[in-house]
Design a protein around this motif. Structure first.
Motif, mmCIF file in Angstrom:
data_model
loop_
_atom_site.group_PDB
_atom_site.id
_atom_site.type_symbol
_atom_site.label_atom_id
_atom_site.label_comp_id
_atom_site.label_asym_id
_atom_site.label_seq_id
_atom_site.Cartn_x
_atom_site.Cartn_y
_atom_site.Cartn_z
ATOM 1 N N TYR A 293 0.829 -1.207 0.000
ATOM 2 C CA TYR A 293 0.000 0.000 0.000
ATOM 3 C C TYR A 293 0.866 1.260 0.000
ATOM 4 O O TYR A 293 0.645 2.186 -0.773
ATOM 5 C CB TYR A 293 -0.906 -0.076 1.226
ATOM 6 C CG TYR A 293 -1.676 1.181 1.555
ATOM 7 C CD1 TYR A 293 -2.793 1.545 0.800
ATOM 8 C CD2 TYR A 293 -1.308 1.984 2.638
ATOM 9 C CE1 TYR A 293 -3.515 2.687 1.120
ATOM 10 C CE2 TYR A 293 -2.032 3.120 2.962
ATOM 11 C CZ TYR A 293 -3.137 3.470 2.197
ATOM 12 O OH TYR A 293 -3.839 4.588 2.516
ATOM 13 N N LEU A 294 1.894 1.259 0.855
ATOM 14 C CA LEU A 294 2.752 2.449 0.935
ATOM 15 C C LEU A 294 3.602 2.619 -0.333
ATOM 16 O O LEU A 294 3.902 3.740 -0.733
ATOM 17 C CB LEU A 294 3.635 2.390 2.183
ATOM 18 C CG LEU A 294 2.844 2.592 3.478
ATOM 19 C CD1 LEU A 294 3.711 2.300 4.692
ATOM 20 C CD2 LEU A 294 2.280 4.014 3.585
ATOM 21 N N LYS A 296 2.573 1.729 -3.289
ATOM 22 C CA LYS A 296 1.624 2.199 -4.290
ATOM 23 C C LYS A 296 1.371 3.700 -4.138
ATOM 24 O O LYS A 296 1.204 4.438 -5.102
ATOM 25 C CB LYS A 296 0.315 1.432 -4.125
ATOM 26 C CG LYS A 296 -0.508 1.416 -5.380
ATOM 27 C CD LYS A 296 -1.514 0.286 -5.370
ATOM 28 C CE LYS A 296 -2.415 0.370 -6.573
ATOM 29 N NZ LYS A 296 -1.696 0.299 -7.846
ATOM 30 N N LYS A 297 1.357 4.136 -2.875
ATOM 31 C CA LYS A 297 1.150 5.567 -2.612
ATOM 32 C C LYS A 297 2.406 6.384 -2.881
ATOM 33 O O LYS A 297 2.384 7.609 -2.796
ATOM 34 C CB LYS A 297 0.747 5.766 -1.139
ATOM 35 C CG LYS A 297 -0.751 5.686 -0.928
ATOM 36 C CD LYS A 297 -1.136 5.824 0.537
ATOM 37 C CE LYS A 297 -0.896 7.213 1.115
ATOM 38 N NZ LYS A 297 -1.402 7.295 2.508
ATOM 39 N N TYR A 553 -5.535 1.242 6.450
ATOM 40 C CA TYR A 553 -6.320 2.472 6.281
ATOM 41 C C TYR A 553 -6.549 3.191 7.601
ATOM 42 O O TYR A 553 -6.578 4.407 7.652
ATOM 43 C CB TYR A 553 -7.630 2.147 5.566
ATOM 44 C CG TYR A 553 -7.355 1.716 4.156
ATOM 45 C CD1 TYR A 553 -7.177 2.664 3.162
ATOM 46 C CD2 TYR A 553 -7.182 0.373 3.831
ATOM 47 C CE1 TYR A 553 -6.862 2.286 1.870
ATOM 48 C CE2 TYR A 553 -6.864 -0.017 2.541
ATOM 49 C CZ TYR A 553 -6.704 0.944 1.569
ATOM 50 O OH TYR A 553 -6.375 0.572 0.300
#
Ligand code: ZN
Ligand code: ZN
Length: 646
Positions: A293-294, A296-297, A553
């Motif tokens: 996730y990180l 991707k961000k 999240y």
């Protein structure tokens, strides 16, 4: 220094003032480790500041001893300790004691070896060819700070990347820490490094004796070595000019500390890199959802591309609803026979993590889940189904609500039972068992390994404890006897654990082999992603987590309440609920834990959820802590970003 403030290895989040005897007054610095009297005990502690001004108390106690073989903790390590204590809600004393885990003193053998002063960079050989591969123009070498997610399933690829980074860093006169989750993997890394590097390497892990730990720590703090390989505790190696940390298998849950301070190694590594201004490389074949996730961000930079390994074992997913035999499918039976005939080894894997007390329909594959939390409901003997996050309850149905099937039952099969079955069915096989009993004894484990090598065992029945390279590398066929046990653990990370475990098995077993997964839920996205496109798993899983307010999240903080008297715990839990309902915060529970009673203690938990960790912390400190801190008969454990919620 006449008086000093000292923090101790206690959960009390405060410091204590001690008198400094004149003979120590010049030795004492901020970060010095000392021994002090505390009540009737002698405890070790760290000097954190000078206590200035007149001390009110007359009968202040004196510092007994100074650990003079070591330099005091550096400013950056103290800073790291403060961060751990704030973030993970523990005392500074607890944090500093894990940073410097030396409890006793030993006499150090003096040997003035001038050899050691030779620059580490000159001890690298045969490497120039490797460095070219990733090139000096990679973003990594240019920027030299930040977090990098290095994704590859390919050993050679990974090894040459490590070596080139390590060489590059040592050449700059800086030091390197290489972390791996398993002690058994250290030797492999050590050999890899030594094939190209003649310098000394420090090995750090929890099985070192106190003396070994003492000596290794001493060598590092003296600046005699530039490279440390180890498990979790190596992250705190007191290098003065650290230039790189590599964390292997960053998704491994062994990186989360179970006892206080309950830190996650990955986060500590990243924080240390930030404080001391060097890059941190997280290496993985299948990243944790958090890191994916990180990355991707754009918070983490991704290095390398993930290429599906062509040499990877073939995966078959078997729909058990269509099989007559509930234990071994036709495909798996045929596979076993074929492999035994060809004198190849087989592993039958059985999940024994947690328990399998959920209801599963053997006809349509349905499992009952909590309508609020998307985790499986746990079956209790009184006939209740309970959600151990939100305390939702319902009566267990007798027939399957979706297909009206009658085979709606608890699943559960032990390794011993499976071993007996397998022996009956494959009389020609040499069957062995690899579970906790075997792993606990180094003698039995060694025998298991040599039996596999000598083919004295060719059919092994085992649990996740034996999912290690040295076992899996023998296996040409691996059968997951019932995948549903893993997929339906009452934990929101069940899908992710399953995905990582299966990925690891696939990576470690023989590449030309076959992986057979037996399941009642063959279309589960984790399973499909393994077979088709791995990133599909992350996409689906992260959207589920987003909808439900699960990490990454929202931050989670779990408060676990333990005590011998059930009513007392329930009362605290209830008071907590009433208090929390008045606050502007989402929470789950209070509810009994999936493991509702361990060693005679009842267990309840509450999970607080928010984007902002400091907001949770404020409610925790002001409202909730007083309910369980220092209360007789109740233990309150605070776990920030918990990995385990059972
Ligand atoms: Zn059904
Ligand atoms: Zn629920």
């Amino acid at each position: 220094m006449k008086h000093t403030r000292v923090v101790l290895n206690l959960s009390l989040r405060q410091s204590f003032v001690y008198k400094v005897p004149p003979e120590f007054s010049f030795q004492l610095k901020i970060g010095t480790k000392v021994l002090v009297p505390f009540g009737r005990q002698v405890l070790s502690g760290f000097v954190i500041e000078e206590a200035k001004g007149k001390q009110g108390r007359k009968n202040l106690k004196e510092i007994i001893k100074v650990f003079s073989d070591f330099l005091p903790l550096s400013d950056s390590l103290i800073k790291l300790g403060k961060w751990i204590s704030d973030y993970y809600h523990c005392s500074l004393g607890q944090a500093l004691h894990s940073i410097f885990p030396i409890q006793e003193t030993f006499r150090i053998k003096k040997d003035e070896d001038s050899e050691k002063k030779i620059l580490a960079a000159h001890k690298f050989t045969k490497l120039s060819s490797l460095t070219g591969k990733y090139g000096r123009n990679s973003s990594f070498l240019e920027k030299k700070k930040g977090v990098f997610l290095f994704r590859t399933g390919d050993n050679d690829n990974r090894n040459s990347f490590y070596l080139s980074l390590i060489e590059e860093t040592l050449k700059e006169g800086k030091q390197v820490i290489l972390i791996t989750p398993e002690i058994s993997h250290i030797t492999y890394l050590q050999e890899l490094i030594h094939s190209h590097y003649q310098g000394d390497v420090v090995i750090l892990h929890s099985r070192l004796s106190s003396r070994q730990k003492y000596e290794e720590w001493h060598r590092i703090s003296k600046g005699e070595v530039c490279l440390a390989i180890g498990t979790r505790l190596a992250i705190f190696a007191p290098f003065a000019k650290l230039g790189l940390i590599i964390v292997e298998e960053e998704e491994n849950s062994a990186y989360k500390q179970i006892e206080a301070p309950r830190y996650h190694l990955r986060e500590v590594a990243i924080k240390r890199g930030e404080i001391e201004n060097f890059p941190v490389v997280l290496s993985t074949a299948s990243p944790s959802l958090e890191s994916w996730y990180l990355a991707k961000k754009g918070v983490y930079k991704t290095i390398g591309f993930y290429q599906a390994n062509n040499k990877s074992p073939y995966i078959s997913i078997i729909d058990m609803r269509e099989e007559k035999d509930r234990i071994l499918s036709l495909t798996l039976k045929e596979g076993i026979n074929k492999n035994l005939e060809e004198n190849q080894s087989v592993l039958l894997f059985l999940n024994r993590r947690g328990f399998a007390n959920f209801l599963l329909c053997l006809e349509c594959g349905k499992v009952l889940y909590c309508p609020n939390c998307n985790i499986s409901l746990t079956f209790h003997l009184q006939g209740e189904l309970i959600c151990h996050y939100c305390d939702y309850q319902e009566k267990a149905p007798r027939v399957c609500p979706s297909c009206k099937g009658r085979y709606f039952r608890r699943t559960g099969l032990g390794t011993e039972q499976l071993e007996i079955e397998v022996k009956k069915r494959f009389s020609q096989a040499h069957v062995g068992r690899g579970d906790l009993d075997v792993i606990k004894s180094s003698l039995l484990y060694k025998k298991l390994r040599s039996d596999l090598t000598d083919k004295k065992i060719n059919l092994l029945v085992g649990t996740q404890l034996i999912i290690k390279e040295e076992i899996l590398s023998h296996m040409n066929l691996v059968g997951i006897v019932i995948a549903d046990g893993l997929l339906n653990l009452p934990d929101f990370r069940a899908g992710e654990y399953f995905f990582h475990l299966l990925n690891k098995i696939r990576r470690l077993m023989k590449p030309q082999g076959r992986l057979v997964i037996q399941t009642y839920n063959p279309t589960h996205y984790a399973m499909e992603a393994l077979k088709e496109e791995e990133d599909n798993f992350y996409r689906i899983e992260s959207s589920i987590r987003k909808d439900l307010g699960y990490p990454p999240y929202l931050h989670w903080v779990r408060i676990l309440l333990e005590g011998k008297v059930k009513t007392k715990i329930e009362k605290v839990a209830e008071t907590m609920r009433v208090l929390l309902e008045k606050e502007k915060i989402d929470f789950l529970g209070p509810s009994s834990c999936p493991f509702a009673r361990i060693r005679g203690k009842y267990r309840y938990h509450v999970i607080l959820k928010n984007e902002n960790l400091s907001y949770i912390r404020e409610i925790l400190d002001k409202k909730l802590s007083p309910l369980f801190s220092g209360i007789q008969g109740i233990k309150g454990i605070v776990d920030v970003d918990p990995l385990q919620t059972m």
